[in-house]
Design an enzyme around this catalytic site. Structure first.
Site, PDB file in Angstrom:
ATOM      1  N   ASP A 223     110.424  11.537 -12.507  1.00  0.00           N
ATOM      2  CA  ASP A 223     110.909  11.912 -13.843  1.00  0.00           C
ATOM      3  C   ASP A 223     112.208  11.135 -14.071  1.00  0.00           C
ATOM      4  O   ASP A 223     112.744  10.511 -13.145  1.00  0.00           O
ATOM      5  CB  ASP A 223     111.140  13.445 -13.885  1.00  0.00           C
ATOM      6  CG  ASP A 223     111.582  13.932 -15.266  1.00  0.00           C
ATOM      7  OD1 ASP A 223     111.434  13.194 -16.260  1.00  0.00           O
ATOM      8  OD2 ASP A 223     112.101  15.079 -15.346  1.00  0.00           O
ATOM      9  N   ARG A 291      98.708  17.869 -21.675  1.00  0.00           N
ATOM     10  CA  ARG A 291      99.621  18.862 -22.234  1.00  0.00           C
ATOM     11  C   ARG A 291      98.909  19.651 -23.337  1.00  0.00           C
ATOM     12  O   ARG A 291      99.080  20.866 -23.461  1.00  0.00           O
ATOM     13  CB  ARG A 291     100.878  18.184 -22.811  1.00  0.00           C
ATOM     14  CG  ARG A 291     101.799  17.527 -21.795  1.00  0.00           C
ATOM     15  CD  ARG A 291     102.436  18.511 -20.833  1.00  0.00           C
ATOM     16  NE  ARG A 291     103.144  19.576 -21.505  1.00  0.00           N
ATOM     17  CZ  ARG A 291     104.384  19.494 -22.008  1.00  0.00           C
ATOM     18  NH1 ARG A 291     105.069  18.385 -21.865  1.00  0.00           N
ATOM     19  NH2 ARG A 291     104.950  20.542 -22.595  1.00  0.00           N
TER      20      ARG A 291
END
Ligand code: CP
Ligand code: NVA
Length: 304
Positions: A223, A291
């Site tokens: 990330d 998602r």
């Protein structure tokens, strides 16, 4: 009884079922009917978002419900003219669920504790539970299961890393949090996840040695090195994290069929190189699409 999803731990007892529901809903896209007809979701953001905002909006619409996008700064709460608690009370009279993206997890908890409708975290400084859910779905699709898989998180021990620790412990994945000593994940979460993992027959560990950690990995994950709300200068971040970049050299140490994941947005050339991000082992855009399906599973579970 209303249910919040503010931490991955709020899915401790049924995360595998929610993952399977997400996979089913992905296959059934376009044929859902209107299970959330008449239901509204307030989506309130203190910080920017591309994926969370759009995937919740589309998920709600495709399930027949009504999403409302609200910038926190445009509300009375944002103008410090109404308390967090009163805002949560009013929202509970108007909508059927609240999705909130916060800087401070304490604000998230106050909303979650006061609202009488379900509150879903769209990220705070401690966790990003819906991201971790979509990530588990992606691993199941790509790897067929969880047991015996080695998952290595490289870089900043941030909100995404914290949620992945809990998620791996729940799903039975062996996770290594490979982060610099000065940027380890939240100590309480790390300990809690390690205990949960032990009970669940898997293992959580920490490392500061990227080359060693990546050996025989099934999944490499990273990330951003500087999260929203973090004021670390880029030059400092580069100095701290440079050995943790996912590049061909680290990837070559993992299993040949290892997949590479990133919650996005990516900072190409920093935490991940272009060739890895665009290469055959990258799962990042499937992950981003998931998602939507994972969010549908959450909304269906909480609001139906
Ligand atoms: N991964 C993620 O949550 O992205 P956004 O910040 O674009 O919502
Ligand atoms: N750790 C990142 C995740 C963004 C989706 C942040 O909090 O900014």
């Amino acid at each position: 009884m209303k249910r919040n999803i503010i931490s991955v731990l709020d899915m401790k007892d049924d995360m595998p079922e929610i993952v399977d529901l997400a996979i089913r809903l992905k296959k059934e896209r376009g044929h859902h009917g209107d299970p959330l007809k008449g239901k509204s979701l307030a989506m309130i953001f203190e910080k920017p978002s591309t994926r969370t905002r759009i995937s919740f909006d589309v998920a709600m619409s495709e399930l027949g419900g009504h999403p409302l996008y609200i910038e926190m700064s445009s509300t009375h709460m944002g103008g410090h003219n109404e308390t967090v608690e009163d805002t949560a009370r009013v929202l509970s009279r108007l909508v059927h669920g609240v999705m909130y993206r916060a800087y401070d997890y304490k604000v998230m908890d106050r909303i979650g504790d006061t609202a009488t409708v379900p509150v879903i975290s769209g990220l705070d400084n401690l966790e990003h539970p819906c991201q971790a859910l979509a990530d588990m779905m992606t691993i199941k699709e790509k790897k067929g299961g969880f047991r015996g898989k080695k998952f290595v998180y490289l870089g900043d021990g941030n909100n995404v890393c914290n949620s992945l620790l809990y998620a791996c412990a729940i799903m039975g994945i062996d996770m290594v949090a490979c982060c610099p000593a000065v940027r380890m994940p939240n100590a309480e979460i790390m300990l809690g996840a390690a205990r949960l993992a032990e009970k669940n027959g898997c293992h959580i560990s920490a490392s500061h040695q990227p080359k060693e950690a990546c050996q025989d990995a099934d999944v490499l994950y990273t990330d951003t090195w500087v999260s929203m709300g973090d004021d670390t200068p880029v030059e400092t971040a580069v100095r701290i994290f440079k050995d943790y970049q996912i590049n061909q050299e680290l990837l070559s140490l993992a299993k040949p069929d290892c997949i590479v994941m990133h919650c996005l947005p990516a900072h190409r050339g920093y935490e991940i190189t272009d060739d890895v991000m665009d290469g055959p082992q990258s799962a990042v855009f499937d992950q981003a699409e998931n998602r939507l399906h994972a969010q549908k599973a959450v909304l269906y579970t909480l609001l139906k």
